[in-house]
Design a protein around this motif. Structure first.
Motif, mmCIF file in Angstrom:
data_model
loop_
_atom_site.group_PDB
_atom_site.id
_atom_site.type_symbol
_atom_site.label_atom_id
_atom_site.label_comp_id
_atom_site.label_asym_id
_atom_site.label_seq_id
_atom_site.Cartn_x
_atom_site.Cartn_y
_atom_site.Cartn_z
ATOM 1 N N HIS A 1 -129.778 65.090 47.853
ATOM 2 C CA HIS A 1 -128.437 65.567 47.493
ATOM 3 C C HIS A 1 -128.448 66.904 46.749
ATOM 4 C CE1 HIS A 1 -126.242 61.941 48.617
ATOM 5 N NE2 HIS A 1 -127.263 61.249 48.145
ATOM 6 N N ARG A 2 -129.611 67.492 46.588
ATOM 7 C CA ARG A 2 -129.731 68.678 45.746
ATOM 8 C C ARG A 2 -128.774 69.800 46.152
ATOM 9 N NH1 ARG A 2 -132.939 69.553 41.772
ATOM 10 N NH2 ARG A 2 -134.608 68.147 42.366
ATOM 11 N N ALA A 3 -128.536 69.990 47.418
ATOM 12 C CA ALA A 3 -127.669 71.075 47.876
ATOM 13 C C ALA A 3 -126.179 70.713 47.818
ATOM 14 C CB ALA A 3 -128.038 71.472 49.301
ATOM 15 N N ASP A 4 -125.883 69.451 47.543
ATOM 16 C CA ASP A 4 -124.488 69.005 47.501
ATOM 17 C C ASP A 4 -123.790 69.527 46.249
ATOM 18 O OD1 ASP A 4 -125.278 67.561 49.697
ATOM 19 O OD2 ASP A 4 -125.074 65.596 48.735
ATOM 20 N N ARG A 5 -122.557 69.906 46.421
ATOM 21 C CA ARG A 5 -121.751 70.281 45.261
ATOM 22 C C ARG A 5 -121.328 68.991 44.556
ATOM 23 N NH1 ARG A 5 -116.677 74.404 45.075
ATOM 24 N NH2 ARG A 5 -116.243 74.051 42.882
ATOM 25 N N GLY A 6 -121.476 68.937 43.252
ATOM 26 C CA GLY A 6 -121.127 67.724 42.515
ATOM 27 C C GLY A 6 -122.007 66.557 42.914
ATOM 28 N N ALA A 7 -123.299 66.788 42.938
ATOM 29 C CA ALA A 7 -124.246 65.810 43.475
ATOM 30 C C ALA A 7 -124.436 64.562 42.613
ATOM 31 C CB ALA A 7 -125.603 66.484 43.685
#
Length: 159
Positions: free
Chosen positions: A21-27
């Motif tokens: 999830h590292r690239a997710d915004r608001g992970a």
């Protein structure tokens, strides 16, 4: 840290979830949901790993875990009973049911029995208003409950 079902240290598995999830915004929320689904709870060691991996404070992680009722910091019992305490259910006996269930299991809402068999939780609407008092047992919705029917459902293995 505990070992997961594959025998890998849980800390490594937590880091793998973070990486997914590292690239997710608001992970943080999706990470917490994945960890909760895999391990059943989010303990303090996991909070520390997440804080380090996401470069945020432990207080920030703990604040999110403690704010949302879907996250737990300790394992739940074998059965999780979520009792509705919204107005429609209260009008048809939900408070009486809560009191009875707390007495039967010997723990207040928000706790797990000492033997780990049942966790009692409260919610403020299950969307089953016409069939109150309502409860969820391990995610399955039931209506028109009283102490006897709830205990029967648990005894019959609906938990």
């Amino acid at each position: 840290m505990t070992v997961d079902s594959a025998g890998a240290p849980a800390e490594e598995r937590v880091r793998a979830v973070v990486e997914a999830h590292r690239a997710d915004r608001g992970a943080l929320l999706p990470i917490l949901h994945d960890i909760q689904a895999e391990f059943g709870h989010i303990d303090q060691r996991t909070v520390a790993v997440l804080a380090t991996e996401l470069n945020i404070s432990r207080a920030d992680v703990h604040g999110v875990v403690s704010f949302y009722t879907d996250f737990r910091s300790e394992p739940a019992g074998a059965a999780t009973v979520r009792l509705c305490r919204a107005e429609a259910c209260r009008a048809v006996g939900a408070e009486r049911l809560v009191t009875q269930v707390e007495q039967v299991f010997g723990v207040p809402v928000g706790q797990t029995t000492p033997d780990g068999s049942v966790t009692l939780e409260q919610v403020f609407c299950l969307g089953n208003c016409a069939l109150g008092p309502a409860a969820q047992i391990n995610g399955r919705l039931y209506g028109r409950l009283d102490e006897g029917r709830l205990m029967d459902l648990l005894a019959e293995g609906h938990a």
